[in-house]
Design a protein around this motif. Structure first.
Motif, PDB file in Angstrom:
ATOM      1  N   VAL A  24       0.844  -1.199   0.000  1.00 57.20           N
ATOM      2  CA  VAL A  24       0.000   0.000   0.000  1.00 57.20           C
ATOM      3  C   VAL A  24       0.880   1.251   0.000  1.00 57.20           C
ATOM      4  O   VAL A  24       0.640   2.198  -0.756  1.00 57.20           O
ATOM      5  CB  VAL A  24      -0.967   0.005   1.206  1.00 57.20           C
ATOM      6  N   ALA A  25       1.917   1.240   0.815  1.00 56.01           N
ATOM      7  CA  ALA A  25       2.824   2.385   0.875  1.00 56.01           C
ATOM      8  C   ALA A  25       3.508   2.604  -0.471  1.00 56.01           C
ATOM      9  O   ALA A  25       3.709   3.743  -0.902  1.00 56.01           O
ATOM     10  CB  ALA A  25       3.861   2.191   1.981  1.00 56.01           C
ATOM     11  N   PHE A  26       3.841   1.546  -1.157  1.00 57.57           N
ATOM     12  CA  PHE A  26       4.532   1.655  -2.445  1.00 57.57           C
ATOM     13  C   PHE A  26       3.590   2.141  -3.545  1.00 57.57           C
ATOM     14  O   PHE A  26       3.856   3.140  -4.213  1.00 57.57           O
ATOM     15  CB  PHE A  26       5.141   0.299  -2.824  1.00 57.57           C
ATOM     16  N   TYR A  27       2.475   1.433  -3.755  1.00 57.81           N
ATOM     17  CA  TYR A  27       1.600   1.738  -4.891  1.00 57.81           C
ATOM     18  C   TYR A  27       0.679   2.937  -4.655  1.00 57.81           C
ATOM     19  O   TYR A  27       0.493   3.759  -5.545  1.00 57.81           O
ATOM     20  CB  TYR A  27       0.786   0.501  -5.281  1.00 57.81           C
ATOM     21  N   ARG A  28       0.113   3.045  -3.458  1.00 58.36           N
ATOM     22  CA  ARG A  28      -0.779   4.172  -3.191  1.00 58.36           C
ATOM     23  C   ARG A  28       0.011   5.431  -2.835  1.00 58.36           C
ATOM     24  O   ARG A  28      -0.174   6.480  -3.436  1.00 58.36           O
ATOM     25  CB  ARG A  28      -1.754   3.835  -2.062  1.00 58.36           C
ATOM     26  N   ASP A  29       0.907   5.301  -1.859  1.00 57.48           N
ATOM     27  CA  ASP A  29       1.577   6.479  -1.319  1.00 57.48           C
ATOM     28  C   ASP A  29       2.730   6.967  -2.198  1.00 57.48           C
ATOM     29  O   ASP A  29       2.830   8.152  -2.475  1.00 57.48           O
ATOM     30  CB  ASP A  29       2.059   6.199   0.102  1.00 57.48           C
ATOM     31  N   ALA A  30       3.609   6.068  -2.646  1.00 57.47           N
ATOM     32  CA  ALA A  30       4.776   6.493  -3.437  1.00 57.47           C
ATOM     33  C   ALA A  30       4.433   6.698  -4.907  1.00 57.47           C
ATOM     34  O   ALA A  30       4.822   7.698  -5.501  1.00 57.47           O
ATOM     35  CB  ALA A  30       5.910   5.479  -3.295  1.00 57.47           C
ATOM     36  N   LEU A  31       3.695   5.767  -5.504  1.00 57.06           N
ATOM     37  CA  LEU A  31       3.353   5.898  -6.924  1.00 57.06           C
ATOM     38  C   LEU A  31       2.177   6.839  -7.128  1.00 57.06           C
ATOM     39  O   LEU A  31       2.054   7.475  -8.157  1.00 57.06           O
ATOM     40  CB  LEU A  31       3.060   4.519  -7.531  1.00 57.06           C
ATOM     41  N   ALA A  92      11.095  11.872 -11.724  1.00 60.61           N
ATOM     42  CA  ALA A  92      10.617  12.072 -10.349  1.00 60.61           C
ATOM     43  C   ALA A  92       9.933  10.820  -9.815  1.00 60.61           C
ATOM     44  O   ALA A  92      10.158  10.416  -8.673  1.00 60.61           O
ATOM     45  CB  ALA A  92       9.668  13.268 -10.282  1.00 60.61           C
ATOM     46  N   ALA A  93       9.098  10.183 -10.639  1.00 58.21           N
ATOM     47  CA  ALA A  93       8.405   8.968 -10.212  1.00 58.21           C
ATOM     48  C   ALA A  93       9.395   7.838  -9.961  1.00 58.21           C
ATOM     49  O   ALA A  93       9.250   7.072  -9.007  1.00 58.21           O
ATOM     50  CB  ALA A  93       7.364   8.563 -11.242  1.00 58.21           C
ATOM     51  N   ASP A  95      12.542   8.194  -9.019  1.00 58.69           N
ATOM     52  CA  ASP A  95      13.207   8.522  -7.755  1.00 58.69           C
ATOM     53  C   ASP A  95      12.318   8.194  -6.558  1.00 58.69           C
ATOM     54  O   ASP A  95      12.787   7.637  -5.558  1.00 58.69           O
ATOM     55  CB  ASP A  95      13.593  10.004  -7.726  1.00 58.69           C
ATOM     56  N   ASP A  96      11.024   8.510  -6.654  1.00 56.03           N
ATOM     57  CA  ASP A  96      10.088   8.227  -5.567  1.00 56.03           C
ATOM     58  C   ASP A  96       9.985   6.729  -5.297  1.00 56.03           C
ATOM     59  O   ASP A  96       9.955   6.295  -4.141  1.00 56.03           O
ATOM     60  CB  ASP A  96       8.689   8.775  -5.884  1.00 56.03           C
ATOM     61  N   LEU A  97       9.926   5.930  -6.364  1.00 48.64           N
ATOM     62  CA  LEU A  97       9.772   4.484  -6.179  1.00 48.64           C
ATOM     63  C   LEU A  97      11.051   3.839  -5.656  1.00 48.64           C
ATOM     64  O   LEU A  97      10.991   2.896  -4.858  1.00 48.64           O
ATOM     65  CB  LEU A  97       9.305   3.821  -7.470  1.00 48.64           C
ATOM     66  N   VAL A  98      12.200   4.338  -6.073  1.00 46.93           N
ATOM     67  CA  VAL A  98      13.462   3.829  -5.517  1.00 46.93           C
ATOM     68  C   VAL A  98      13.515   4.152  -4.024  1.00 46.93           C
ATOM     69  O   VAL A  98      13.866   3.298  -3.206  1.00 46.93           O
ATOM     70  CB  VAL A  98      14.676   4.405  -6.279  1.00 46.93           C
ATOM     71  N   ASN A 117      11.306   6.195 -20.595  1.00 46.96           N
ATOM     72  CA  ASN A 117      11.008   4.958 -19.870  1.00 46.96           C
ATOM     73  C   ASN A 117      12.099   4.621 -18.858  1.00 46.96           C
ATOM     74  O   ASN A 117      13.282   4.786 -19.144  1.00 46.96           O
ATOM     75  CB  ASN A 117      10.909   3.778 -20.839  1.00 46.96           C
ATOM     76  N   SER A 118      11.676   4.124 -17.710  1.00 43.63           N
ATOM     77  CA  SER A 118      12.598   3.541 -16.738  1.00 43.63           C
ATOM     78  C   SER A 118      12.061   2.170 -16.359  1.00 43.63           C
ATOM     79  O   SER A 118      10.889   1.867 -16.588  1.00 43.63           O
ATOM     80  CB  SER A 118      12.723   4.429 -15.493  1.00 43.63           C
ATOM     81  N   ARG A 119      12.932   1.353 -15.800  1.00 50.54           N
ATOM     82  CA  ARG A 119      12.505   0.022 -15.352  1.00 50.54           C
ATOM     83  C   ARG A 119      13.000  -0.204 -13.936  1.00 50.54           C
ATOM     84  O   ARG A 119      14.125   0.130 -13.598  1.00 50.54           O
ATOM     85  CB  ARG A 119      13.040  -1.068 -16.274  1.00 50.54           C
ATOM     86  N   LEU A 120      12.105  -0.783 -13.123  1.00 49.39           N
ATOM     87  CA  LEU A 120      12.419  -1.049 -11.726  1.00 49.39           C
ATOM     88  C   LEU A 120      11.937  -2.436 -11.330  1.00 49.39           C
ATOM     89  O   LEU A 120      10.962  -2.944 -11.893  1.00 49.39           O
ATOM     90  CB  LEU A 120      11.707  -0.016 -10.834  1.00 49.39           C
ATOM     91  N   ASP A 121      12.622  -3.015 -10.363  1.00 48.89           N
ATOM     92  CA  ASP A 121      12.117  -4.208  -9.702  1.00 48.89           C
ATOM     93  C   ASP A 121      11.445  -3.722  -8.426  1.00 48.89           C
ATOM     94  O   ASP A 121      12.107  -3.202  -7.517  1.00 48.89           O
ATOM     95  CB  ASP A 121      13.239  -5.202  -9.385  1.00 48.89           C
TER      96      ASP A 121
END
Length: 137
Positions: A24-31, A92-93, A95-98, A117-121
């Motif tokens: 929830v913190a990752f998808y709702r709050d950070a993303l 910015a997005a 950086d926020d997700l990292v 485009n960026s890619r993250l795990d």
């Protein structure tokens, strides 16, 4: 096929997560996905439905996947399923997700189709692409 006869009205991707609060913190709050609904059941059963905007299903053959991997992530192979989010500001997005716990696979880069485009795990084994459209639709 008319609009009223289309059989599918919504695409919903369901992620089974071990750490619900972190997800929830990752998808709702950070993303920044908006909470549509949340439900609780017995035995600490919890679910949250997040609005991710318009949904599409992208089907790509192996040659296309390899090309995207080469352009987007320096050849780092993607997982069989990857979740892509269009964002207003890819850097910015990212950086926020990292900062929220994702591992950077590839920093934002311009693609031949004019997106950044960026890619993250992401946590829980989900691979994420963030993309920012550089041209107006």
């Amino acid at each position: 096929m008319t609009e009223s006869s289309k059989p599918v009205r919504q695409l919903r991707l369901v992620l089974a997560v071990d750490d619900y609060d972190a997800a929830v913190a990752f998808y709702r709050d950070a993303l920044g996905l908006t909470e549509e609904a949340a439900y609780q059941g017995e035995g600490d059963a919890r679910v949250m439905i997040l609005d991710a905007g318009r949904a599409t299903l992208e089907l790509a053959n192996p040659a296309q996947v390899a090309m995207i991997d080469r352009l987007e992530a320096e050849g780092s192979p993607s997982l069989r399923m990857r979740v892509a989010f269009e964002v207003v500001d890819s850097q910015a997005a990212t950086d926020d997700l990292v900062a929220a716990g994702a591992t950077l696979v590839a920093a934002p880069r311009e693609t031949p189709w004019r997106s950044l485009n960026s890619r993250l795990d992401a946590p829980e084994g989900v691979q994420v692409t963030l993309f920012q459209e550089l041209d107006s639709p």
